[in-house]
Design an enzyme around this catalytic site. Structure first.
Site: not given
Length: 416
Positions: A165, A305, A316, A337, A342, A403
């Site tokens: 991502c 994010h 975060e 998002k 996403h 990831f």
């Protein structure tokens, strides 16, 4: 050596809430949700039956019909947005040195749609490998950069970045570096993704990463809300034209803002979970600020994010407080998002575009779908819940985490 200044001169977007950069931005400010029941395949046997699909997309509006058949959907998105961005930048291949114009494009998964289609045909057939001759070039992640370069004859640096991502943020950082190191004058960069497929949705369902709020898709992506239950899959693309400052001025280009820094780091912690104390997220923001030679107090807005997962949002936020200290309370924070879902490898590109537009318009897009406070978050932080906010924005920072523990942050600044 003296690093060259790099500016943004063009934008393009194809998103679940708008099929141009301007439509995307307008709907961000309106708080429009792109989530709805999936139409791209039959979801009867899937746990999650909704996603943020691109609506009304016709690839032949941008691509010759014969060529479109040679492309996976993620490549078609790339062609649409790069076309818009090149036109927005008034970038005429006949009036620039095409040997000094490159393409760096990001995607996390690439042609999963064509992969599923061809493997399914083989598995259910008689074992004869009757494979589409375009199977491989439709599937491979680098092919978007290749197609874009071929369309315009851009012969500069050309490749793709893959970091889950964080992929398109890494692409933007690489493009930025090629220009400031005098290895190119102009770069087409960004990312695209089209993973709303049976295996795409099924795979993320299997790891319990997706929201299963099938009764209310439009409210399912709810970053920082106490009842968040996972992310909502999105698809689409954004393209950004980066250009050396003097080169842009010499040709009279419109300049949105300046890109001033990029940072990268690794969590080195877990296959899919963030570091619980946000260590990688903290390091990547510090790295970006150091690269920009900027004090943390200069940042006005962070497009986080913020995926709407229980662990990720907490990590975060912890990192932001560690990096920015008391200044964290003067920041606007928002997760777009909540509206787009996403976009995986394309997330960094569309969120960078949101940062660029926020500087241009001096407006912070909201985090929608906030219903219930989560007491684990500091209530003094400004998450820009539910409504946009006008404020002075000289510096905007965009975070993306993938990831494998891949982290990338990029910083944009109002041009002076």
């Amino acid at each position: 050596m003296e690093l060259r200044r790099v500016v943004v001169t063009g934008l393009g977007a194809m998103t679940p809430i708008g099929n141009t950069a301007q439509e995307y931005w307008d709907n961000l400010l309106k708080g429009v949700s792109g989530a709805a029941p999936i139409t791209l395949f039959d979801t009867e046997k899937h746990k999650t039956k909704f996603a943020c699909e691109v609506k009304g997309f016709n690839p032949t509006d941008f691509i010759d019909r014969k060529d479109a058949r040679k492309m996976d959907r993620f490549v078609q998105f790339a062609m649409a947005t790069s076309t818009e961005a090149v036109e927005d930048a008034a970038l005429d291949p006949e009036k620039v040195d095409v040997d000094r114009v490159g393409v760096i494009w990001g995607a996390g998964i690439g042609g999963i749609g064509i992969f599923e289609e061809e493997v399914s045909k083989y598995a259910t057939g008689d074992g004869t490998p009757k494979i589409n001759p375009f199977f491989i070039p439709k599937m491979i992640i680098d092919i978007s950069a290749g197609w874009i370069s071929m369309k315009y004859g851009f012969r500069g640096p050309n490749f793709s970045t893959v970091s889950a991502c964080a992929s398109s943020t890494n692409a933007i950082i690489d493009a930025f570096n090629y220009i400031r190191l005098n290895k190119a004058d102009v770069m087409v960069t960004g990312g695209s993704e089209a993973a709303i497929t049976p295996c795409g949705i099924g795979g993320f369902n299997a790891m319990k990463a997706l929201s299963e709020r099938n009764d209310s898709p439009e409210t399912a992506s709810r970053p920082f809300d106490a009842e968040r239950d996972g992310f909502v899959m999105g698809e689409g693309s954004a393209a950004i034209i980066l250009e050396e400052y003097e080169h842009a001025k010499a040709r009279g280009a419109k300049i949105y803002c300046e890109i001033v820094g990029g940072g990268m780091s690794a969590d080195a912690h877990h296959l899919t979970a963030p570091h619980p104390e946000g260590l990688g997220a903290k390091n990547v923001m510090i790295n970006a600020l150091n690269d920009a030679e900027m004090d943390f107090s200069e940042v006005d807005y962070i497009n986080v994010h913020g995926t709407s997962t229980p662990l990720g949002d907490l990590a975060e936020t912890a990192a932001i407080k560690q990096v920015f200290g008391e200044h964290a309370y003067d920041l606007n924070i928002s997760s777009t998002k909540s509206m787009t879902g996403h976009l995986l490898g394309a997330a960094g590109a569309i969120e960078a575009a949101a940062c660029i537009k926020s500087i241009e318009t001096q407006t912070v897009p909201p985090t929608i779908n906030h219903f219930t406070d989560d007491e684990r978050f500091d209530e003094k932080l400004n998450f820009t819940f539910n409504k946009p906010q006008e404020r002075e924005i000289n510096v905007a920072l965009s975070n993306t985490f993938g990831f494998g523990g891949h982290n990338a942050s990029v910083i944009f600044k109002k041009i002076k």
